[in-house]
Design a protein around this motif. Structure first.
Motif, short mmCIF file in Angstrom:
data_model
loop_
_atom_site.label_atom_id
_atom_site.label_comp_id
_atom_site.label_asym_id
_atom_site.label_seq_id
_atom_site.Cartn_x
_atom_site.Cartn_y
_atom_site.Cartn_z
N TYR A 89 -52.56 -9.17 -70.35
CA TYR A 89 -52.52 -9.84 -69.05
C TYR A 89 -51.11 -10.35 -68.76
N LEU A 136 -48.36 -9.32 -65.90
CA LEU A 136 -47.82 -10.28 -64.91
C LEU A 136 -46.31 -10.09 -64.74
N ASP A 195 -45.12 -11.29 -61.04
CA ASP A 195 -45.82 -12.55 -60.78
C ASP A 195 -45.13 -13.59 -61.68
N ALA A 208 -51.30 -15.49 -58.91
CA ALA A 208 -52.59 -14.84 -58.66
C ALA A 208 -53.77 -15.77 -58.86
N GLY A 209 -53.52 -17.05 -59.09
CA GLY A 209 -54.62 -17.98 -59.32
C GLY A 209 -54.83 -18.22 -60.80
N THR A 210 -55.95 -18.83 -61.14
CA THR A 210 -56.20 -19.18 -62.53
C THR A 210 -57.14 -18.17 -63.17
N TYR A 211 -56.70 -17.65 -64.30
CA TYR A 211 -57.48 -16.71 -65.08
C TYR A 211 -57.86 -17.46 -66.35
N SER A 212 -59.17 -17.57 -66.63
CA SER A 212 -59.62 -18.29 -67.82
C SER A 212 -60.46 -17.38 -68.69
N VAL A 213 -60.21 -17.38 -69.96
CA VAL A 213 -61.03 -16.60 -70.88
C VAL A 213 -61.49 -17.48 -72.02
N LYS A 267 -42.00 -6.16 -54.27
CA LYS A 267 -41.95 -6.50 -55.69
C LYS A 267 -41.74 -5.33 -56.64
N TYR A 318 -67.90 -13.01 -74.66
CA TYR A 318 -66.60 -13.00 -74.01
C TYR A 318 -66.84 -13.45 -72.58
N SER A 319 -66.19 -14.52 -72.15
CA SER A 319 -66.40 -15.04 -70.80
C SER A 319 -65.10 -15.08 -70.05
N VAL A 320 -65.11 -14.62 -68.82
CA VAL A 320 -63.91 -14.69 -68.00
C VAL A 320 -64.24 -15.32 -66.66
N LYS A 321 -63.40 -16.22 -66.24
CA LYS A 321 -63.50 -16.79 -64.89
C LYS A 321 -62.23 -16.40 -64.16
N ALA A 322 -62.36 -15.86 -62.97
CA ALA A 322 -61.18 -15.43 -62.23
C ALA A 322 -61.49 -15.51 -60.74
N PRO A 323 -60.46 -15.56 -59.91
CA PRO A 323 -60.72 -15.66 -58.47
C PRO A 323 -61.54 -14.47 -58.00
N ILE A 325 -55.12 -10.76 -55.00
CA ILE A 325 -55.57 -10.38 -56.34
C ILE A 325 -55.87 -8.89 -56.39
N GLN A 359 -52.64 -6.93 -56.35
CA GLN A 359 -51.92 -7.09 -57.62
C GLN A 359 -52.56 -6.25 -58.73
N ARG A 367 -51.52 -3.32 -61.27
CA ARG A 367 -51.70 -3.32 -62.73
C ARG A 367 -52.29 -1.98 -63.18
#
Lengths: 364, 364
Positions: free
Chosen positions: A160, A164, A169, A329-334, B25, B332-337, B343, B346, B350
């Motif tokens: 990731y 970026l 980014d 791109a905002g918050t990416y949480s894992v 970019k 495995y947990s992911v939180k993303a916009p 996004i 972008q 990727r």
């Protein structure tokens, strides 16, 4: 196309698990168009090598130390052996480093400089203890240097952050809990277990390094944070990290584990007070690693902090790891399991997949 | 090596954002050893093409519809144009589909079958509306077919699930909230906003499809769930999903948006009652997509469910998306916009990085 691999550290905990996963899940795996072939295994003193590939039985015998195998003089000797193989067109070779050896930087560099081989490493030292220029040289070709296992093996944060950079980014904040061992101890404290007891429990479950000091001093977390910052393109070194160990440094002088465990009993009341104080404000304690920015310069810090119990890091339980990466791109949480043997070995195999040229998914 | 791209859907919302990101970019990006070169742009009727690459000004003029451009007869005509280019050794070509067109499956197939070009798609239809055999043919070479944007653009779940298959891990459960629009509406309901008002707010913020029915019927979520299940290797189709739309189907007959919005006012009290009932048990409402297993067979379902407020999906807020994937390797947990324009664009870029042969990270 065959992917030949040579595993150094094959008799260690991760090494044994990796050999058994490859033997059971990859060698005869009909889903794989590009089979993995183990051509070499090495421990710190012995090795086993066959350019045509090793049998399952031989692999397992070696990793389980069931017989005596040949001695070797230096890693360079092994490298020369592999270099001398006549490979079929398209066949590839990947060296897998699952040692924890520190003075292996030059060996990694030699592979990158003198061969077209790939490296997959779970060893953080070449990435964290080298200078930044060397770090850059090691990782410059993502298809030749896989190091996802160095930071939260299953979470894919290295990919990731590499991406970026290349999509221009910018990182604004990275924050996470990277130590499964410390996470476990803090969870136990919340359940009213005393610090010294929680530590013993962690040792009993096999969560700690051989000497638990090597978890509590925060150095392992520091290496991970440094690897993330460097992957983002920042020229930083271990000395740039403001590192507060989980417990005072004076305890780290006890080399004998029993003496160490006796001495840290003094900390039981101190941690109890911290936990009570945190609870009074609806908070819990977390050992947090953070990259923040001031005037576009990164600030790296690691310390025990109070965070709200219901916050994303506060709600973390047991050995789980979690990271937040804030960028344009905002918050990416894992959230993912803190590196255990199975996860680490599986993600070394995922890095091998990333190095397959012409990887194909089988129809089924 | 130059990566040539042709963007179809270049005048749409995602298309415009993508063109502007590439122009700003990537084109002059010194971090890129392999620059992206836009050689073609197309809307549903017009196109602009130059095998030597389009200028920034021309790209922006086209995507902003500032001038009239040449008409084309069919996508095949554009394809023949690109096929006829004499490429330099090592140069590559990628078609980018940011349309929402349904009948484009054959065109994708033609590219995969008749050329060595790559595809990057944000369009879910070729993956969800084709038969399973076609799906498998499209995605068989990960280095030629990038579709990370089809499910939670920024979260990397497609890669993760592809890898699980190839390392012979098995999926036990997948569960998530995939609709930023519905997530937003449910968050508003928790803040005591009436359903019809929450929907209007979502429209005002640009979160909904042109006709909001296309969010509330759950079809978009269903396509995402299907793509995840197929990526895991299961031969499933849209009709295999037990799909409960967020609101009863009878409302979907109102083609005029005003009439639709008037009619759904009837639902305000029904949702109010649901919210109150959930609150009484400490719960909240979430629109949850799930793949579970019974006798090794996948069961796909999508419905509004009550979950504890402090649970991982219950704590989700606003347009954020979240997914949990349980396998032998743990959760495995992911939180993303939830996919927004930035996004999505972008992550198309990727996917382009993933298709670079010999990608290098620049030292800096």
């Amino acid at each position: 196309m065959i992917q030949n691999v040579f595993i150094i550290g094959a008799t260690g905990k991760v090494g044994r698990e990796l050999v058994s996963q490859i033997v059971e899940k990859d060698l005869d795996n009909k889903k794989h168009i590009n089979p993995t072939r183990i051509i070499g295994l090495a421990s710190s003193s012995n090795f086993l090598f066959s350019e045509k590939g090793l049998s399952k039985e031989n692999c397992l015998d070696f990793s389980e130390r069931k017989r005596n195998f040949e001695k070797y003089g230096s890693l360079d000797e092994l490298l020369e052996m592999v270099k001398s193989i006549k490979r079929d067109e398209g066949d590839s070779f990947v060296l897998i480093d699952v040692t924890a050896v520190k003075n292996i930087i030059d060996f990694h560099l030699k592979i990158i400089r003198e061969t077209d081989f790939g490296i997959v490493t779970a060893n953080k030292n070449p990435l964290a203890l080298s200078d930044y220029k060397t770090f850059q040289e090691l990782i410059k070709e993502p298809s030749r240097y896989g190091y996802r296992c160095s930071v939260m093996a299953g979470a894919g944060v290295i990919d990731y952050i590499q991406d970026l950079r290349d999509v221009t980014d910018h990182l604004e904040l990275t924050e996470g809990c990277f130590s499964g061992t410390i996470g476990f101890i803090l969870s136990e404290l919340e359940n009213s277990v005393e610090f010294s007891e929680a530590l013993k429990k962690a040792i009993g479950k096999g969560y700690t390094e051989p000497h638990p000091r090597d978890d509590l001093n925060g150095l392992d977390v520091a290496k991970k944070l440094l690897i993330l910052a460097r992957t983002s393109g920042y020229n930083v070194n271990m000395k740039d990290i403001r590192l507060l160990p989980l417990i005072p440094e004076k305890y780290f002088n006890y080399d004998k584990i029993n003496e160490f465990l006796d001495s840290v009993k003094e900390l039981d009341n101190i941690f109890l007070e911290k936990i009570i104080k945190a609870k009074e404000s609806g908070n819990v304690l977390r050992y947090i690693a953070r990259i923040s920015f001031e005037n576009n310069l990164p600030k790296l810090s690691i310390s025990l902090r109070e965070v709200p119990k219901n916050s994303p890091l506060g709600s973390l339980k047991g050995t789980l790891n979690k990271i937040h990466i804030v960028s344009g791109a905002g918050t990416y949480s894992v959230k993912a399991p803190g590196a255990g043997l199975k996860i680490t070995a599986q993600n070394i195999r995922r890095d091998l997949l990333q190095q397959l040229k012409g990887r194909k998914l089988i129809e089924y």
